[in-house]
Design a protein around this motif. Sequence first.
Motif, PDB file in Angstrom:
ATOM      1  N   GLN A  28       2.601  15.263  18.375  1.00 49.20           N
ATOM      2  CA  GLN A  28       1.810  16.448  18.039  1.00 49.20           C
ATOM      3  C   GLN A  28       1.165  16.271  16.670  1.00 49.20           C
ATOM      4  N   HIS A  29       1.977  15.826  15.722  1.00 47.90           N
ATOM      5  CA  HIS A  29       1.499  15.598  14.358  1.00 47.90           C
ATOM      6  C   HIS A  29       0.364  14.568  14.352  1.00 47.90           C
ATOM      7  N   GLU A  70       3.994  21.988   9.157  1.00 46.00           N
ATOM      8  CA  GLU A  70       3.686  22.541  10.480  1.00 46.00           C
ATOM      9  C   GLU A  70       4.926  22.686  11.355  1.00 46.00           C
ATOM     10  N   PHE A  71       6.059  22.051  10.952  1.00 47.53           N
ATOM     11  CA  PHE A  71       7.284  22.131  11.749  1.00 47.53           C
ATOM     12  C   PHE A  71       8.399  22.894  11.036  1.00 47.53           C
ATOM     13  N   VAL A  72       8.063  23.601   9.989  1.00 51.47           N
ATOM     14  CA  VAL A  72       9.079  24.345   9.247  1.00 51.47           C
ATOM     15  C   VAL A  72       9.642  25.490  10.087  1.00 51.47           C
ATOM     16  N   GLU A  73       8.773  26.223  10.753  1.00 49.44           N
ATOM     17  CA  GLU A  73       9.224  27.365  11.550  1.00 49.44           C
ATOM     18  C   GLU A  73       9.902  26.926  12.843  1.00 49.44           C
ATOM     19  N   PHE A  97       0.849  -1.192   0.000  1.00 48.37           N
ATOM     20  CA  PHE A  97       0.000   0.000   0.000  1.00 48.37           C
ATOM     21  C   PHE A  97       0.888   1.246   0.000  1.00 48.37           C
ATOM     22  N   PRO A  98       0.578   2.250  -0.802  1.00 50.04           N
ATOM     23  CA  PRO A  98       1.382   3.488  -0.799  1.00 50.04           C
ATOM     24  C   PRO A  98       1.319   4.171   0.553  1.00 50.04           C
ATOM     25  N   ARG A  99       2.471   4.571   1.037  1.00 49.30           N
ATOM     26  CA  ARG A  99       2.566   5.116   2.388  1.00 49.30           C
ATOM     27  C   ARG A  99       2.466   6.632   2.441  1.00 49.30           C
ATOM     28  N   GLU A 100       2.331   7.273   1.291  1.00 50.15           N
ATOM     29  CA  GLU A 100       2.209   8.729   1.265  1.00 50.15           C
ATOM     30  C   GLU A 100       0.936   9.116   0.538  1.00 50.15           C
ATOM     31  N   ARG A 101       0.297  10.179   1.021  1.00 50.34           N
ATOM     32  CA  ARG A 101      -0.967  10.619   0.439  1.00 50.34           C
ATOM     33  C   ARG A 101      -0.759  11.402  -0.843  1.00 50.34           C
ATOM     34  N   ARG A 102       0.360  12.051  -0.965  1.00 47.44           N
ATOM     35  CA  ARG A 102       0.616  12.858  -2.159  1.00 47.44           C
ATOM     36  C   ARG A 102       2.116  12.957  -2.371  1.00 47.44           C
ATOM     37  N   VAL A 103       2.495  13.209  -3.594  1.00 51.13           N
ATOM     38  CA  VAL A 103       3.907  13.240  -3.942  1.00 51.13           C
ATOM     39  C   VAL A 103       4.645  14.342  -3.206  1.00 51.13           C
ATOM     40  N   SER A 104       3.943  15.412  -2.860  1.00 52.90           N
ATOM     41  CA  SER A 104       4.582  16.582  -2.258  1.00 52.90           C
ATOM     42  C   SER A 104       4.890  16.409  -0.777  1.00 52.90           C
ATOM     43  N   ASP A 105       4.521  15.248  -0.184  1.00 49.02           N
ATOM     44  CA  ASP A 105       4.878  15.019   1.211  1.00 49.02           C
ATOM     45  C   ASP A 105       6.392  15.138   1.360  1.00 49.02           C
ATOM     46  N   SER A 106       6.831  15.992   2.245  1.00 47.37           N
ATOM     47  CA  SER A 106       8.257  16.217   2.414  1.00 47.37           C
ATOM     48  C   SER A 106       8.752  15.525   3.672  1.00 47.37           C
ATOM     49  N   VAL A 107      10.078  15.543   3.835  1.00 50.43           N
ATOM     50  CA  VAL A 107      10.660  14.935   5.029  1.00 50.43           C
ATOM     51  C   VAL A 107      10.130  15.610   6.277  1.00 50.43           C
ATOM     52  N   LYS A 108      10.009  16.910   6.228  1.00 50.21           N
ATOM     53  CA  LYS A 108       9.511  17.656   7.384  1.00 50.21           C
ATOM     54  C   LYS A 108       8.136  18.240   7.071  1.00 50.21           C
ATOM     55  N   PRO A 109       7.109  17.875   7.838  1.00 51.49           N
ATOM     56  CA  PRO A 109       5.777  18.450   7.600  1.00 51.49           C
ATOM     57  C   PRO A 109       5.816  19.970   7.723  1.00 51.49           C
ATOM     58  N   SER A 120       4.441  22.216  16.669  1.00 51.03           N
ATOM     59  CA  SER A 120       3.534  22.289  15.528  1.00 51.03           C
ATOM     60  C   SER A 120       2.850  23.648  15.486  1.00 51.03           C
ATOM     61  N   SER A 121       2.905  24.273  14.322  1.00 51.63           N
ATOM     62  CA  SER A 121       2.269  25.583  14.167  1.00 51.63           C
ATOM     63  C   SER A 121       0.753  25.458  14.048  1.00 51.63           C
TER      64      SER A 121
END
Length: 579
Positions: free
Chosen positions: A145-146, A121-124, A107-119, A129-130
Amino acid sequence: MSVELSAAPDVEMFTPSFSSDQQKELAKRLTTFLSEYSYLTDSFIIEFFSEDLWHRLPRTWQTVLQDLSYPQIADLLLDASHKDRRYPSVWPLSLLAFRATAHALAFPRERRVSDSVKPEEFVENQSQSSLLRHIFRKHVKPKKQHEIRKLGMLVKQLSDQTGCRSVVDVGSGQGHLTRFLSFGLGLSVTAIEADHTLVCMASRYDSELLWVLQKEKQKQNCLSQLSETLPIPRHVAGWVNPKASWEVFIKQLKSGGHVGDGPPTPSGPSKKRLRGCDQQICSDVIQTSHSHGSTHHDGLSQDFNKKEAKKEPSAGNCCSGNHRVYEEAANQEENSVQEYPDFVLTGLHACGDLSATLLRHFVSCPHVRGITSVACCYMKITTKENPTPPGLVTPPSSFTPGSESFLSDFGYPMSSWVQTLPGHQLSYKAREGACHAVEDYVRRLREGSELLRTHCYRAMLETFVRDTRPDLRRAGIQTIKKAHLLPFTEYARLGLARVGLPPDLPLDPERVEAMLKHQSRVVVYFSLTLLLAPVVETLVLLDRMMYLQENDLDSQLVPLFNPNLSPRNFVLVALKPPR
């Protein structure tokens, strides 16, 4: 019975349900494929040298794999999305087919291709989580949190669709998800947890949150992301018996605690960590904090306790009327179970058989209208071949069997169809391997992390241990701190002492050097086993979907969490049609 799940704004897509025939065909392919490569899924990497695992591979595979660099292993084997594959040599068709089939069946483990290593919400702030209010981030690591935000929104969605305001959170731990569901989303939550210490901590954290809210309300009239009614969660300390009927489960939820006179008085946050669960705290939790809902809790305990309060003592001869009294009590108890309010059942990383138990309660219990199941620790699942796997959660010493209707079912397989398939058996090692994080290992390979030498060190140590003690196989050695930064001789000294062997045991320097040269082979072999980990997980989850299908209940599998942050990221979602 098919029930449409509408997508919430925060849940962009559900994996479409498979038809019964599609599920059966996929299960056949999975079992056939995994049984063919069971020598990989069942092998222990610590036996790489002692069992000569490398030479179990086809000779043509050995030739092309032995000189791969770490980034090449990631790109050519593990990363299904990698497009620009550049092979240093011509690979045999059998190896190409092995890799392609493993990726295609999982089963594919990602919902979309754009899923990055860091969500995002945790960029800042990588630890905060923002998208989650600060009161729900305290004591909670970023991964959690995620998870609690994403799963909480999904549970709320099921609550809205089923019309159930009540939720039961099983294996609730310290109550992080429970608090978000209750204080953040306004749901009436009963949380049940077997570890009394964690129940005490959950109650303590509830009080801290209430204290913060009290302070904030003094500063502002309206709080965003918080329910106006502030339903307070009810915590129950109890072990959910996987062999017990749903009626026993309902009684357990009801009996866990007493109704008090109202919510606890908020107290300030403790500056000391809760290190234990002393008698006084446990008493407070069980007798007071569990029953915060006496004024705010609108679901699982209030109606029941009101009925109990209205009961009057029986009159008449206590000796001659014993049978009648017992019969009335039994009838009242049965009626009480039948009148239990409907609720949504959830379990965030419910360990081993607990996830299977929740699914069985969902199927059999009329009061469970929806479920979100996030599994964990597949190696602790019971099977016919291994009914007592290592790490199996056993009843607490205080547990005494009552009127349970003991079942003969195991945690895997659950479906009748998978039970009939040749080669459906999954070993302890195969299920343990399914818990490894593929994404994390790919990242280590691309970075050339020094952590990659740990498997080689442990496999080397195993050979020296068996040379001295042939009967001592796969001895448990707890993690050696910063093992990858140590020379092997120092690692061996620490490891030998942990298995009761002399730490100064002579080690042949030439043999040590020869094995160290094969570190890349160890990594390649482990990567081959890791490639099959999502396939094993797919079979376990598909079996659960088929179990629901066999009981006329459709389900959907949602890769809800970012797999780079939360490796066990699938949520099995199902709900029953309106009555």
